[in-house]
Design a protein around this motif. Structure first.
Motif, short mmCIF file in Angstrom:
data_model
loop_
_atom_site.label_atom_id
_atom_site.label_comp_id
_atom_site.label_asym_id
_atom_site.label_seq_id
_atom_site.Cartn_x
_atom_site.Cartn_y
_atom_site.Cartn_z
N LEU A 360 84.11 31.95 -64.59
CA LEU A 360 83.75 30.90 -65.56
C LEU A 360 83.63 31.48 -66.96
O LEU A 360 84.19 30.94 -67.92
CB LEU A 360 82.43 30.26 -65.13
CG LEU A 360 81.86 29.10 -65.97
CD1 LEU A 360 80.98 28.21 -65.09
CD2 LEU A 360 81.02 29.61 -67.14
N GLU A 361 82.90 32.58 -67.11
CA GLU A 361 82.66 33.14 -68.43
C GLU A 361 83.92 33.71 -69.04
O GLU A 361 84.16 33.58 -70.25
CB GLU A 361 81.55 34.21 -68.34
CG GLU A 361 80.18 33.61 -68.00
CD GLU A 361 79.10 34.66 -67.85
OE1 GLU A 361 79.45 35.87 -67.92
OE2 GLU A 361 77.93 34.29 -67.67
N LEU A 362 84.77 34.36 -68.24
CA LEU A 362 86.01 34.90 -68.76
C LEU A 362 86.99 33.80 -69.13
O LEU A 362 87.74 33.93 -70.10
CB LEU A 362 86.64 35.87 -67.76
CG LEU A 362 85.97 37.24 -67.64
CD1 LEU A 362 86.69 38.11 -66.62
CD2 LEU A 362 85.95 37.96 -68.99
N THR A 363 87.02 32.72 -68.35
CA THR A 363 87.87 31.58 -68.70
C THR A 363 87.48 31.05 -70.07
O THR A 363 88.34 30.80 -70.93
CB THR A 363 87.73 30.46 -67.65
OG1 THR A 363 88.14 30.95 -66.38
CG2 THR A 363 88.61 29.26 -68.02
N SER A 364 86.18 30.86 -70.27
CA SER A 364 85.70 30.36 -71.56
C SER A 364 86.04 31.31 -72.69
O SER A 364 86.47 30.89 -73.77
CB SER A 364 84.19 30.14 -71.49
OG SER A 364 83.85 29.23 -70.46
N SER A 365 85.86 32.61 -72.46
CA SER A 365 86.13 33.59 -73.51
C SER A 365 87.61 33.64 -73.88
O SER A 365 87.96 33.74 -75.06
CB SER A 365 85.67 34.98 -73.04
OG SER A 365 84.28 35.01 -72.80
N MET A 366 88.50 33.55 -72.89
CA MET A 366 89.93 33.64 -73.17
C MET A 366 90.46 32.44 -73.94
O MET A 366 91.43 32.55 -74.68
CB MET A 366 90.72 33.77 -71.86
CG MET A 366 90.54 35.09 -71.12
SD MET A 366 90.89 36.57 -72.09
CE MET A 366 92.57 36.30 -72.62
N ILE A 367 89.81 31.30 -73.80
CA ILE A 367 90.32 30.08 -74.46
C ILE A 367 89.84 29.99 -75.90
O ILE A 367 90.36 29.18 -76.69
CB ILE A 367 89.88 28.82 -73.67
CG1 ILE A 367 90.83 27.63 -73.97
CG2 ILE A 367 88.46 28.43 -74.00
CD1 ILE A 367 92.20 27.78 -73.42
N LEU A 368 88.86 30.82 -76.30
CA LEU A 368 88.26 30.67 -77.62
C LEU A 368 89.23 30.97 -78.75
O LEU A 368 89.29 30.24 -79.75
CB LEU A 368 87.02 31.57 -77.74
CG LEU A 368 85.86 31.24 -76.80
CD1 LEU A 368 84.69 32.17 -77.06
CD2 LEU A 368 85.43 29.78 -76.97
N ILE A 369 90.00 32.05 -78.63
CA ILE A 369 90.96 32.40 -79.69
C ILE A 369 92.03 31.32 -79.85
O ILE A 369 92.31 30.89 -80.98
CB ILE A 369 91.60 33.77 -79.41
CG1 ILE A 369 90.53 34.87 -79.39
CG2 ILE A 369 92.67 34.08 -80.44
CD1 ILE A 369 89.78 35.04 -80.69
N PRO A 370 92.65 30.83 -78.76
CA PRO A 370 93.61 29.72 -78.91
C PRO A 370 93.01 28.49 -79.59
O PRO A 370 93.64 27.88 -80.46
CB PRO A 370 94.05 29.43 -77.47
CG PRO A 370 93.89 30.73 -76.77
CD PRO A 370 92.67 31.34 -77.38
N TYR A 371 91.79 28.09 -79.19
CA TYR A 371 91.16 26.93 -79.81
C TYR A 371 90.90 27.17 -81.31
O TYR A 371 91.12 26.29 -82.15
CB TYR A 371 89.84 26.61 -79.12
CG TYR A 371 89.98 25.82 -77.84
CD1 TYR A 371 91.18 25.24 -77.47
CD2 TYR A 371 88.89 25.63 -76.98
CE1 TYR A 371 91.31 24.51 -76.29
CE2 TYR A 371 89.01 24.90 -75.81
CZ TYR A 371 90.22 24.35 -75.47
OH TYR A 371 90.35 23.63 -74.31
N PHE A 372 90.42 28.35 -81.64
CA PHE A 372 90.14 28.68 -83.04
C PHE A 372 91.42 28.62 -83.88
O PHE A 372 91.42 28.08 -85.00
CB PHE A 372 89.51 30.07 -83.14
CG PHE A 372 89.31 30.54 -84.56
CD1 PHE A 372 88.27 30.04 -85.33
CD2 PHE A 372 90.19 31.46 -85.13
CE1 PHE A 372 88.09 30.46 -86.65
CE2 PHE A 372 90.01 31.88 -86.45
CZ PHE A 372 88.97 31.38 -87.20
#
Length: 476
Positions: A360-372
């Motif tokens: 869960l935490e790694l999924t959230s972390s990996m998506i942050l750069i694309p969203y930004f």
């Protein structure tokens, strides 16, 4: 892919892709995740921030789909158009990795759910659990190889089926709601302190990101849309509906069990909440609903993962072999690579105690750069005035919305913390090999000077993370 209108996705199919992507494992774990972090007041603040921030991001996707209809790969294409080839690649890789890790979390949670009734499955990370997950993984793989449109149709049916048990949960828990229990833990602690509330809210940020991942589902599938305007509508309708469900599931749970009881629940914690209200059959009912929900979410996410590799390959940012389609129009090599890596991560769950939480935490972390990067591209367009020649009045509103989306996504990166960001470089650094392969195929230089510095940061971070993992300074 067929190009006839009859072969394209309707508004309802696109909305189903958004809802199907967002409603998966995350919503079933909300009571425990929020119970560990905060009380009802902190939960209200957290959802207000997350809901508003993600709504602004949804508006960015809506605006970009209208202003840049030539970009048919959504989240990846926007990053490339705005900031160059390598940042575009990192966005594609980060999004793909988030999809992979999300799928791993889905399989772990299914087996953890079965562990409620069959202890041999444990918390979803036993040998039998991994073996069973692997069988399901490859069954779904061969189903998708038969055709994306058939899989999308199945996803629409499954999306409807999995919303029903969540709605019933909301109704039943609302009837059993205890106001005194809700008010007892309202502030999340014995005293009201701003610092405590702020810390509690920050602790929920990665959870809220995880459950919102998939908001861009319609944008990723923009090349299949029957009508370009449907992309933005599907994004907003899907987001608002799912947000309402998540807020209700979270807040009503505080009226069924105390905060310490919620925090002690095993996942899927919705099962424990409903069991406390209606008895053991509630746990069975939620567990059955979770299996349907997660199966549908997996279907959505593996389609998204393969599509992002395929699109990036077509745009020359991933190696050419990933652009291959089989006779059914499925990006088969991208699908094979995706599910092979999912299989490897499933095996790795045998060696971590908290497999679901880590995924869960790694999924959230990996998506942050694309969203930004998507939010930043929207802001760049609004600041520069590009694409606003026919709609100058819309520029002011887009400036405000994109600025808020940039601030929100940047805040999420901060909230993730240094350790999670460092772990993402373990994927970003080595994953750059795919980018180098693509650049070599095209006979082009690998990096611009600025991109080289970006790569060196990712590569150095990956080396540091591997060392800290090997020495036990960072544990998973």
């Amino acid at each position: 892919m067929a190009s006839e209108t009859s072969g394209k996705f309707s508004l309802w199919t696109l909305t189903g892709m958004v809802v199907g992507s967002m409603v998966g494992a995350g919503i079933f774990s909300l009571p425990q995740a929020f119970g560990r972090a905060t009380g009802p007041f902190g939960a209200v603040i957290a959802w207000a921030i997350a809901g508003f921030g993600m709504l602004m991001l949804a508006f960015v996707f809506q605006s970009l789909s209208a202003r840049r209809p030539d970009l048919d790969a959504g989240i990846y294409a926007y990053a490339k158009a705005g900031f160059g080839n390598y940042p575009g690649f990192l966005s594609a890789l980060g999004y793909w990795s988030a999809a992979l890790l999300g799928n791993v979390s889905y399989f772990v949670l299914i087996k953890s759910t079965l562990g409620l009734f069959f202890p041999v499955f444990g918390d979803g990370n036993t040998v039998l659990a991994v073996a069973t997950s692997s069988i399901l993984l490859w069954c779904m793989h061969f189903l998708i190889l038969r055709g994306i449109r058939q899989a999308a149709f199945i996803n629409t049916i499954v999306t409807v089926a999995k919303i029903i048990p969540i709605l019933l949960f909301v109704v039943l828990v609302a009837f059993g709601f205890k106001a005194d229990l809700f008010s007892m833990d309202f502030w999340g602690g014995s005293e009201v302190a701003f610092g405590d509330i702020a810390g509690q809210v920050r602790a929920t940020m990665l959870v809220t990101v995880f459950v919102f991942v998939g908001i861009e589902g319609a944008s990723v599938y923009s090349r299949y849309a029957r009508n370009r305007a449907d992309i933005g509508i599907a994004t907003l309708v899907g987001f608002l509906g799912v947000l309402a469900l998540m807020v209700l599931v979270t807040l009503l749970s505080y009226g069924a069990l105390s905060r310490p009881e919620l925090a002690a629940l095993r996942n899927p914690s919705m099962a424990g909440v409903l069991e406390a209200v209606v008895g053991h059959w509630g746990a069975v009912f939620v567990s059955a609903g979770l299996v349907v929900s997660v199966a549908g979410a997996y279907l959505s996410w593996v389609l998204l993962a393969a599509e992002i590799l395929y699109s990036a390959s077509k745009y020359g940012t991933m190696p050419r072999f990933l652009a291959h389609e089989n006779g059914n129009g499925v990006p088969s090599r991208a699908l094979w690579l995706t599910n092979t890596v999912v299989q490897l991560f499933l095996i790795l769950t045998l060696f971590t105690q908290y497999a679901f939480q880590l995924a869960l935490e790694l999924t959230s972390s990996m998506i942050l750069i694309p969203y930004f990067l998507v939010a930043a591209y929207g802001l760049k367009l609004a600041l520069g005035g590009d694409t606003y020649d026919r709609d100058p009045a819309g520029r002011r509103g887009d400036l405000l919305r994109t600025a808020v989306a940039v601030i929100y996504t940047a805040g999420l990166i901060y909230a993730a913390g240094a350790q999670h960001l460092l772990l993402t470089t373990v994927i970003y650094g080595p994953g750059t090999i795919l980018y180098l392969m693509a650049r070599r195929e095209q006979g082009k230089s690998a990096f611009t000077p600025a991109e080289l510095w970006l790569f060196l940061i990712a590569a150095t971070g990956a080396c540091i993370a591997v060392y800290l993992l090997a020495t036990g300074v960072i544990t998973v």
